[in-house]
Motif scaffolding. Structure first.
Motif, PDB file in Angstrom:
ATOM      1  N   ALA A  55       0.834  -1.206   0.000  1.00  0.00           N
ATOM      2  CA  ALA A  55       0.000   0.000   0.000  1.00  0.00           C
ATOM      3  C   ALA A  55       0.869   1.258   0.000  1.00  0.00           C
ATOM      4  N   LEU A  56       1.944   1.252   0.799  1.00  0.00           N
ATOM      5  CA  LEU A  56       2.847   2.403   0.805  1.00  0.00           C
ATOM      6  C   LEU A  56       3.514   2.581  -0.552  1.00  0.00           C
ATOM      7  N   LEU A  57       3.988   1.497  -1.136  1.00  0.00           N
ATOM      8  CA  LEU A  57       4.627   1.577  -2.450  1.00  0.00           C
ATOM      9  C   LEU A  57       3.664   2.153  -3.486  1.00  0.00           C
ATOM     10  N   ASP A  61       4.273   5.964  -5.276  1.00  0.00           N
ATOM     11  CA  ASP A  61       4.850   5.705  -6.606  1.00  0.00           C
ATOM     12  C   ASP A  61       6.179   4.960  -6.537  1.00  0.00           C
ATOM     13  N   GLN A  62       6.248   3.955  -5.673  1.00  0.00           N
ATOM     14  CA  GLN A  62       7.423   3.078  -5.541  1.00  0.00           C
ATOM     15  C   GLN A  62       8.655   3.796  -4.990  1.00  0.00           C
ATOM     16  N   CYS A  67       8.287   6.290   1.125  1.00  0.00           N
ATOM     17  CA  CYS A  67       7.570   5.228   1.841  1.00  0.00           C
ATOM     18  C   CYS A  67       8.104   5.086   3.259  1.00  0.00           C
ATOM     19  N   ALA A  68       9.423   5.041   3.378  1.00  0.00           N
ATOM     20  CA  ALA A  68      10.046   4.885   4.698  1.00  0.00           C
ATOM     21  C   ALA A  68       9.679   6.057   5.594  1.00  0.00           C
ATOM     22  N   MET A  73      10.038   4.985   9.427  1.00  0.00           N
ATOM     23  CA  MET A  73      11.117   3.998   9.502  1.00  0.00           C
ATOM     24  C   MET A  73      12.369   4.541   8.826  1.00  0.00           C
ATOM     25  N   ASP A  74      13.503   3.983   9.203  1.00  0.00           N
ATOM     26  CA  ASP A  74      14.747   4.223   8.510  1.00  0.00           C
ATOM     27  C   ASP A  74      14.656   3.566   7.137  1.00  0.00           C
ATOM     28  N   ARG A  75      15.192   4.222   6.109  1.00  0.00           N
ATOM     29  CA  ARG A  75      15.099   3.699   4.742  1.00  0.00           C
ATOM     30  C   ARG A  75      15.715   2.311   4.613  1.00  0.00           C
TER      31      ARG A  75
END
Length: 93
Positions: A55-57, A61-62, A67-68, A73-75
């Protein structure tokens, strides 16, 4: 103090609905009831993570960095989760 108050005012779960099965019926956990607890828990967590990451992706847009950030979150940790769930490979992640 003001920053903390602003953070506490927003509820990230506001408007979220309790998980239900197809058609709003039984909880998805009921389908796991025939499994040992640890196996059922692992499957439930894996299913949640995979759906959440996808869902985040889709929403960003990927773009892994965005997203992170959205996930808090850390990438690098986000990328590890993507690899664990075999997601994002077509984008070269």
């Amino acid at each position: 103090a003001i920053e903390r108050a602003a953070v506490l005012e927003t509820d990230p779960l506001e408007g979220a609905q309790a998980p239900t099965g197809p058609g709003g019926g039984a909880s998805p956990a009921e389908g796991l009831a025939g499994l040992p607890f640890q196996v059922a828990k692992k499957k439930a967590v894996d299913d949640f993570e995979r759906g959440y990451l996808q869902a985040l992706l889709d929403r960003h847009d990927q773009n892994v960095t965005r997203c992170a950030r959205a996930a808090g979150m850390d990438r690098r940790n986000f990328q590890r989760l993507l690899r664990r769930h075999d997601l994002g490979r077509e984008e070269g992640v």
